[in-house]
Enzyme design. Structure first.
Site, mmCIF file in Angstrom:
data_model
loop_
_atom_site.group_PDB
_atom_site.id
_atom_site.type_symbol
_atom_site.label_atom_id
_atom_site.label_comp_id
_atom_site.label_asym_id
_atom_site.label_seq_id
_atom_site.Cartn_x
_atom_site.Cartn_y
_atom_site.Cartn_z
ATOM 1 N N VAL A 190 -26.547 9.624 -14.869
ATOM 2 C CA VAL A 190 -27.769 10.086 -14.664
ATOM 3 C C VAL A 190 -27.883 10.993 -13.350
ATOM 4 O O VAL A 190 -27.438 10.505 -12.507
ATOM 5 C CB VAL A 190 -28.910 9.339 -14.466
ATOM 6 C CG1 VAL A 190 -30.303 9.752 -14.299
ATOM 7 C CG2 VAL A 190 -28.913 8.238 -15.651
ATOM 8 N N CYS A 191 -28.189 12.451 -13.373
ATOM 9 C CA CYS A 191 -28.441 13.118 -12.294
ATOM 10 C C CYS A 191 -29.891 13.148 -12.172
ATOM 11 O O CYS A 191 -30.736 13.701 -12.466
ATOM 12 C CB CYS A 191 -27.960 14.557 -12.769
ATOM 13 S SG CYS A 191 -28.047 15.599 -11.385
ATOM 14 N N LEU A 192 -30.097 12.298 -11.006
ATOM 15 C CA LEU A 192 -31.513 12.332 -10.347
ATOM 16 C C LEU A 192 -31.422 12.200 -8.979
ATOM 17 O O LEU A 192 -30.601 11.294 -8.372
ATOM 18 C CB LEU A 192 -32.127 10.896 -11.087
ATOM 19 C CG LEU A 192 -33.568 10.800 -10.749
ATOM 20 C CD1 LEU A 192 -34.530 11.772 -11.387
ATOM 21 C CD2 LEU A 192 -34.070 9.156 -11.125
#
Length: 183
Positions: free
Chosen positions: A111-113
């Site tokens: 996840v790119c957060l």
């Protein structure tokens, strides 16, 4: 000082005689903080938390997100959280267990957060991460992608992106990748 030695001596005697309560399970600072975070959770109504290893194993849990709106409305997406013992000084490791066509989630579930990476601060909490994940489904971000193909389609052709998301959520194939139904 003398009283301290007497207390320690009494504890030692009790242990030797078998009167002691046994070793107590000490919690790490990370476990204490996580317990507080979970107690204070204010989840959106479309999110649920579960503890697959039992409620006494707090450092590993799952969040199910069912977006109400946007491209992913009606879908069910499961995320696993692995919380390090030095939490909150390091963010949890979060993986999406549902294969999804999304610009900010790759096909392996990474996840790119920003709050899971460079913007993490110890004052942030689990609630912040969950709302960030929820927001990724409401408003996917093509400017900071992990899935470059999905990001370019979202940027260049939002209608095709919408169609691809629906096809993937129904268990179809998009860009030669098969997806499992998640509606």
């Amino acid at each position: 000082m003398i009283k301290l030695f007497k207390v320690k001596e009494k504890q030692r005697e009790d242990t030797e005689k078998g009167n002691a309560r046994g070793p107590c399970n000490k919690q790490t600072a990370g476990e204490l903080r996580l317990r507080k975070d979970i107690t204070e959770l204010n989840l959106p109504r479309s999110c649920t938390i579960s503890f697959p290893d039992g409620k006494d194993k707090l450092m590993s849990f799952e969040i199910k997100i069912q977006p109400d709106g946007g491209y992913y409305a009606g879908g069910k997406f499961l995320f696993s959280f692995q919380v390090p013992s030095i939490y909150p000084h390091e963010p949890p490791k979060v993986k999406c267990k549902t294969k999804v066509y999304h610009p900010n989630i790759d096909l392996e579930g990474n996840v790119c957060l920003n709050v899971l990476r460079e913007d993490w601060k110890p004052v942030l909490n689990i609630n912040t991460i969950i709302y960030g994940l929820y927001l990724l489904f409401e408003e996917p971000n093509h400017e900071d992608p992990l899935n470059l193909e999905a990001a370019s389609v979202l940027r260049d052709n939002p209608q095709l992106f919408k169609s691809n998301v629906k096809k993937a959520m129904l268990g179809g194939t998009v860009a030669n990748v098969s997806f499992t139904r998640c509606l």
